[in-house]
Design a protein around this motif. Sequence first.
Motif: not given
Length: 160
Positions: A32, A106, A109-110, A113-114, A141, A144, A148
């Motif tokens: 990203f 994927f 990475c997400e 970034m979150d 944000d 997001a 997790w």
Amino acid sequence: MTVRIQTEDFDLGAETLVLREANRAVGALACFVGTVRDINDGSSVSAMVLEHYAGMTEKSIESIIDQARERWKLIDALVIHRVGELKPTDQIVLVAVTSSHRTEAFAACEFIMDYLKTSAPFWKKESTPSGERWVDAREADDAALARWGVRSTNAQSPTD
């Protein structure tokens, strides 16, 4: 794992090539790249200044990469985050993750970034026609990151 905080730009192709060639088990590379927008919250943005706490910022990002490694089978991860004054279209951040399979790359990475968007110790100040303003993390944000199972620390501006 590599974490770099720097003022200079980065070369996406060169950085990802190093990750791909470092281990023959790499079957997936997810990355990203975040850039500076010329508009935010309805105002034009002519520049953004990013500040951080040296040492603390790197340790914080290393910690989130460690958490990603506990969740997914990763081979390597790279985070480059720029600081200083940036202009619209400038690259701000690179998150790159390698694994044997795309699903892990994927997701990790997400996840990383979150975390960076909400809890990493960076402070952003935008220059707009109305003057300078600090940028806070958005509720979206925080949501997001919450999916997790991680709670945002929502770092405040250095003047708070």
